[in-house]
Design a protein around this motif. Structure first.
Motif, PDB file in Angstrom:
ATOM      1  N   PRO A  51       0.798  -1.345  -0.006  1.00  0.00           N
ATOM      2  CA  PRO A  51      -0.037  -0.067   0.025  1.00  0.00           C
ATOM      3  C   PRO A  51       0.978   1.277  -0.122  1.00  0.00           C
ATOM      4  O   PRO A  51       0.428   2.350  -0.614  1.00  0.00           O
ATOM      5  CB  PRO A  51      -0.811  -0.085   1.155  1.00  0.00           C
ATOM      6  N   THR A  52       2.083   1.376   0.512  1.00  0.00           N
ATOM      7  CA  THR A  52       2.842   2.396   0.786  1.00  0.00           C
ATOM      8  C   THR A  52       3.573   2.570  -0.652  1.00  0.00           C
ATOM      9  O   THR A  52       3.708   3.715  -0.870  1.00  0.00           O
ATOM     10  CB  THR A  52       3.790   2.460   2.052  1.00  0.00           C
ATOM     11  N   VAL A  53       4.026   1.592  -1.457  1.00  0.00           N
ATOM     12  CA  VAL A  53       4.485   1.879  -2.857  1.00  0.00           C
ATOM     13  C   VAL A  53       3.382   2.547  -3.642  1.00  0.00           C
ATOM     14  O   VAL A  53       3.656   3.447  -4.295  1.00  0.00           O
ATOM     15  CB  VAL A  53       5.059   0.625  -3.242  1.00  0.00           C
ATOM     16  N   ILE A  54       1.961   1.729  -3.401  1.00  0.00           N
ATOM     17  CA  ILE A  54       1.030   1.939  -4.293  1.00  0.00           C
ATOM     18  C   ILE A  54       0.588   4.035  -3.998  1.00  0.00           C
ATOM     19  O   ILE A  54       0.355   4.630  -4.752  1.00  0.00           O
ATOM     20  CB  ILE A  54      -0.421   1.418  -4.276  1.00  0.00           C
ATOM     21  N   SER A  55       0.900   3.956  -2.665  1.00  0.00           N
ATOM     22  CA  SER A  55       0.626   5.408  -2.374  1.00  0.00           C
ATOM     23  C   SER A  55       1.646   6.229  -3.141  1.00  0.00           C
ATOM     24  O   SER A  55       1.409   7.523  -3.175  1.00  0.00           O
ATOM     25  CB  SER A  55       0.829   5.510  -1.026  1.00  0.00           C
ATOM     26  N   GLN A  56       2.746   5.951  -3.091  1.00  0.00           N
ATOM     27  CA  GLN A  56       3.995   6.899  -3.509  1.00  0.00           C
ATOM     28  C   GLN A  56       3.807   7.003  -4.995  1.00  0.00           C
ATOM     29  O   GLN A  56       4.061   8.045  -5.758  1.00  0.00           O
ATOM     30  CB  GLN A  56       5.248   6.375  -3.331  1.00  0.00           C
ATOM     31  N   LEU A  57       3.512   5.979  -5.679  1.00  0.00           N
ATOM     32  CA  LEU A  57       3.207   5.888  -6.984  1.00  0.00           C
ATOM     33  C   LEU A  57       1.977   6.746  -7.485  1.00  0.00           C
ATOM     34  O   LEU A  57       1.955   7.644  -8.569  1.00  0.00           O
ATOM     35  CB  LEU A  57       2.726   4.515  -7.593  1.00  0.00           C
ATOM     36  N   VAL A  58       0.985   6.936  -6.650  1.00  0.00           N
ATOM     37  CA  VAL A  58      -0.058   7.670  -6.903  1.00  0.00           C
ATOM     38  C   VAL A  58       0.080   9.242  -6.430  1.00  0.00           C
ATOM     39  O   VAL A  58      -0.338  10.135  -7.171  1.00  0.00           O
ATOM     40  CB  VAL A  58      -1.392   7.128  -5.813  1.00  0.00           C
ATOM     41  N   ASN A  59       1.047   9.216  -5.475  1.00  0.00           N
ATOM     42  CA  ASN A  59       1.512  10.531  -5.033  1.00  0.00           C
ATOM     43  C   ASN A  59       2.366  11.163  -6.240  1.00  0.00           C
ATOM     44  O   ASN A  59       2.324  12.391  -6.489  1.00  0.00           O
ATOM     45  CB  ASN A  59       2.455  10.687  -3.618  1.00  0.00           C
TER      46      ASN A  59
END
Length: 482
Positions: A51-59
């Motif tokens: 989830p945090t990697v997805i968050s950064q990709l989305v960010n």
């Protein structure tokens, strides 16, 4: 702990450790969203990091979508993109201030959660909330008052200043939403609720992506529309974070009674947050140094290339930051719980994954630079050629940077403020900024010399960080056994 005896903020940490009451020690431990103290470390890291990697990709979409749309505005895309690039130092300062509080406070809250001191963890959250609001208000006033001289300092020309000013004036109004969203989301992540923190970013990004084309092209607002889309999306994200942290599902409750600033809480938070603050804020200083030098030696095309190069670098670095953020609660919690072997296992998994990703991305950039540049530009062949050539140079040693990212998060997660600070200032302040200024003196191709500063600084800093880690790891982990 004699080696820390001269640092007052770290003395505060030591005193807090010694003054845990028997009631706190005997109290039932606050349960995180996942059981960080038991089970497979590798599975936990995967569960937290996805989830945090997805968050950064989305960010990353927050940072890049505006540039993609702006760079494709008919007839004025190049100037508009360059104008947006000139705003980046100020936007990075806002992000840095969020990191100062959020990344400084969240690991400390997780360490206290590992010890079972629920009350202290919530006091840290409350104090950080108030500090975020104070800093946001100061930044808003400062940016609105000094926008024009700041942009000129960053290298704005008469052609690019109007575009930069249109974006910055609107963005500054939403600073408080940006800081609450970014800063407090760290306290959701540190509980192990990484899927919730992912939704914080995802909600804002989806709104931003939808609004960008509507406002930029549909309503013909151009750069102003991009800024408005960003602050609206961050406002919704901030509401989401506040609702979660005051709701029934959170383990760390945001309460007004905990917002009275306490020096014993504020100083250790700021001490630990200084390193991520410098990591983020010096990006702003670097942008100033890069843009000023490139404007002098290469003009608007060179500055526009730098905007593209920094965007591609984010494509590489932000997923690694996501991995590191996923590992942070795992390392912090187990350090507080006195389980150094689990801390070590989490770090090893983080290191291997981070380094693997940065090496793969580096290879792709070296083989196909034009593909990455084309994401941000389609209207100028001159900019395409200049940026493609510069990208290979600029990211020449970035494949090794996964090592430094892992070591940086290890120091931060375990509360090692001094080591984390040194790692933060080494690459950018001690090495990179001087190299940007010095290398053009000794090279005939001044623009290439400026870009070459990045890979030289990256290589030296990775070597030094590796040595620091090897020397200090045993001493640091021994603290978890006490």
């Amino acid at each position: 702990m004699n080696e820390n005896s001269n640092n007052p903020t770290e003395d505060n940490t030591v005193n807090e450790e010694k003054t845990l009451t028997k009631e706190n020690a005997a109290a039932p431990k606050m349960r995180a969203a996942v059981d960080l103290g038991n089970g497979s470390v590798h599975r936990l890291l995967l569960k937290l990091a996805v989830p945090t990697v997805i968050s950064q990709l989305v960010n990353l979409l927050y940072n890049i979508v505006d540039r993609v749309y702006i760079g494709h505005i008919p007839s004025e895309g190049v100037l508009a993109l360059t104008g947006l690039g000139l705003c980046m130092p100020i936007l990075m300062i806002v992000t840095a201030c969020s990191s100062l509080i959020g990344t400084g406070g969240a690991p400390r809250a997780a360490i206290f959660m590992g010890r079972g001191d629920n009350e202290q963890a919530e006091h840290i959250l409350g104090n950080c909330f108030k500090m975020l609001i104070i800093l946001a208000l100061l930044l808003t006033v400062g940016v609105e008052a000094f926008a024009v001289p700041l942009l000129k300092l960053f290298g704005a020309s008469s052609d690019t200043l109007p575009y930069a000013l249109s974006y910055l004036r609107i963005y500054a109004v939403g600073t408080i939403c940006v800081m609450i969203s970014l800063g407090l989301n760290s306290f959701i992540t540190t509980q192990g609720a990484t899927s919730v923190s992912m939704k914080t970013v995802l909600i804002g990004a989806v709104i931003n992506i939808i609004l960008d084309p509507i406002l930029i092209f549909g309503l013909d607002m151009g750069v102003s529309g991009a800024a408005l889309a960003t602050i609206i999306s961050q406002f919704v994200s901030a509401i989401w974070v506040l609702k979660y942290l005051t709701g029934s599902k959170t383990q760390l409750k945001l309460k007004l009674s905990n917002t009275k600033l306490d020096k014993a809480i504020v100083l250790p938070v700021l001490a630990l947050g200084v390193a991520p603050f410098i990591m983020s804020s010096t990006e702003s200083i670097l942008n100033i140094a890069f843009n000023a030098s490139l404007s002098r030696y290469g003009g608007d095309i060179a500055v526009g290339s730098m905007t593209i190069l920094s965007s591609v670098m984010q494509l590489q670095m932000l997923p690694v930051q996501g991995l590191a953020q996923g590992a942070q609660p795992l390392m912090s919690y187990n350090f507080g719980a006195g389980k150094p072997d689990r801390v070590k296992s989490a770090f090893k998994a983080l290191l291997v994954t981070s380094l693997g990703y940065t090496l793969i991305f580096w290879a792709a950039v070296q083989l196909f630079p034009g593909i990455f540049v084309a994401i941000f530009n389609s209207s100028s062949e001159e900019l395409m050629q200049a940026a493609s050539r510069a990208l290979r140079i600029y990211m020449g040693t970035s494949g090794l940077f996964g090592i430094q990212m892992a070591v940086q998060m290890f120091f931060t997660s375990l509360g090692e403020a001094k080591l984390s600070l040194f790692v933060a200032i080494l690459r950018k302040i001690i090495l990179l900024i001087p190299l940007i200024l010095i290398l053009p003196i000794f090279m005939s191709d001044k623009v290439t010399a400026v870009f070459l500063a990045e890979p030289i600084a990256d290589l030296i800093s990775v070597i030094v960080c590796t040595m620091l880690f090897a020397v200090n790891i045993r001493k640091i982990l021994n603290k978890a056994r006490r």
